[in-house]
Design a protein around this motif. Structure first.
Motif, PDB file in Angstrom:
ATOM      1  N   ARG A  87       0.867  -9.432   6.465  1.00  0.00           N
ATOM      2  CA  ARG A  87       0.626 -10.081   7.764  1.00  0.00           C
ATOM      3  C   ARG A  87       1.029  -9.162   8.911  1.00  0.00           C
ATOM      4  N   ALA A  88       2.183  -8.511   8.772  1.00  0.00           N
ATOM      5  CA  ALA A  88       2.642  -7.605   9.826  1.00  0.00           C
ATOM      6  C   ALA A  88       1.638  -6.479  10.039  1.00  0.00           C
ATOM      7  N   TYR A  89       1.036  -6.000   8.982  1.00  0.00           N
ATOM      8  CA  TYR A  89       0.089  -4.894   9.076  1.00  0.00           C
ATOM      9  C   TYR A  89      -1.291  -5.361   9.538  1.00  0.00           C
ATOM     10  N   TYR A  90      -1.895  -6.270   8.781  1.00  0.00           N
ATOM     11  CA  TYR A  90      -3.282  -6.660   9.078  1.00  0.00           C
ATOM     12  C   TYR A  90      -3.396  -7.480  10.366  1.00  0.00           C
ATOM     13  N   ALA A  91      -2.489  -8.416  10.580  1.00  0.00           N
ATOM     14  CA  ALA A  91      -2.545  -9.209  11.816  1.00  0.00           C
ATOM     15  C   ALA A  91      -1.868  -8.477  12.967  1.00  0.00           C
ATOM     16  N   GLY A  92      -0.702  -7.897  12.708  1.00  0.00           N
ATOM     17  CA  GLY A  92       0.054  -7.248  13.771  1.00  0.00           C
ATOM     18  C   GLY A  92      -0.521  -5.920  14.210  1.00  0.00           C
ATOM     19  N   ARG A 104      -7.855   6.137  19.662  1.00  0.00           N
ATOM     20  CA  ARG A 104      -6.816   5.159  20.033  1.00  0.00           C
ATOM     21  C   ARG A 104      -6.362   4.363  18.818  1.00  0.00           C
ATOM     22  N   TYR A 105      -7.319   4.043  17.948  1.00  0.00           N
ATOM     23  CA  TYR A 105      -6.993   3.267  16.754  1.00  0.00           C
ATOM     24  C   TYR A 105      -6.057   4.065  15.847  1.00  0.00           C
ATOM     25  N   ALA A 106      -6.367   5.352  15.651  1.00  0.00           N
ATOM     26  CA  ALA A 106      -5.507   6.200  14.823  1.00  0.00           C
ATOM     27  C   ALA A 106      -4.113   6.313  15.441  1.00  0.00           C
ATOM     28  N   GLN A 158      -0.408   5.313  13.842  1.00  0.00           N
ATOM     29  CA  GLN A 158       0.680   6.290  13.763  1.00  0.00           C
ATOM     30  C   GLN A 158       1.933   5.807  14.492  1.00  0.00           C
ATOM     31  N   VAL A 159       1.765   5.168  15.627  1.00  0.00           N
ATOM     32  CA  VAL A 159       2.916   4.626  16.368  1.00  0.00           C
ATOM     33  C   VAL A 159       3.686   3.627  15.502  1.00  0.00           C
ATOM     34  N   HIS A 160       2.946   2.924  14.633  1.00  0.00           N
ATOM     35  CA  HIS A 160       3.574   1.922  13.760  1.00  0.00           C
ATOM     36  C   HIS A 160       3.969   2.500  12.407  1.00  0.00           C
ATOM     37  N   GLY A 161       3.965   3.830  12.293  1.00  0.00           N
ATOM     38  CA  GLY A 161       4.471   4.467  11.085  1.00  0.00           C
ATOM     39  C   GLY A 161       3.459   4.710   9.978  1.00  0.00           C
ATOM     40  N   GLN A 220      -3.242   4.016   4.615  1.00  0.00           N
ATOM     41  CA  GLN A 220      -2.864   3.075   3.561  1.00  0.00           C
ATOM     42  C   GLN A 220      -2.227   1.846   4.173  1.00  0.00           C
ATOM     43  N   ASP A 221      -2.485   0.700   3.547  1.00  0.00           N
ATOM     44  CA  ASP A 221      -1.786  -0.504   3.977  1.00  0.00           C
ATOM     45  C   ASP A 221      -0.360  -0.452   3.438  1.00  0.00           C
ATOM     46  N   PRO A 222       0.498  -1.422   3.764  1.00  0.00           N
ATOM     47  CA  PRO A 222       1.916  -1.316   3.366  1.00  0.00           C
ATOM     48  C   PRO A 222       2.174  -1.401   1.867  1.00  0.00           C
TER      49      PRO A 222
END
Length: 122
Positions: A21-26, A79-81, A85-88, A106-108
């Motif tokens: 959820r943190a990855y796909y939604a956030g 911008r998407y990339a 990257q900002v989110h690790g 990769q997803d988490p």
């Protein structure tokens, strides 16, 4: 006759829903959509952006998809990339698809994702 892809399902390990959820939604800013109750009892979660749906289902003997992947078309790929990257998240650019800018990430839980944007002629 096939007319469209309805959704893509990826596997995920048990108990990973909060990270997904943190990855796909956030981070990816997809909306979480409800699963039918009988399927929700199995765990996992579903996400949607426009007509694109990604379903993440729990697999007890989970192994991430490292080669197989959904290709997600985006706008503003640079911008998407940067957002990932900002989110690790790692971003691996690949210039081997003519007419497109694209990268892999990769997803988490380790599933491979491709992000691509057609290059418009100037």
């Amino acid at each position: 006759m096939i007319t469209a892809v309805d959704h893509v399902q990826l596997a995920a390990p048990p108990g990973s829903e909060d990270r997904l959820r943190a990855y796909y939604a956030g981070i990816l800013q997809m909306a979480e959509i409800p699963k039918p109750p009988v399927l929700a009892a199995r765990g996992g979660c579903w996400f949607q952006a426009g007509a694109v749906q990604l379903h993440l289902g729990v697999e007890q003997d989970f192994r991430p998809a490292r080669k197989a992947h959904p290709g997600l078309r985006v706008s503003g790929i640079e911008r998407y990339a940067a957002r990932l990257q900002v989110h690790g998240a790692q971003v691996e650019w690949d210039e081997n698809l003519p007419g497109h800018r694209r990268f892999y990430s990769q997803d988490p839980v380790g599933n491979r994702l491709e992000f691509l944007e057609p290059v418009t002629a100037v």
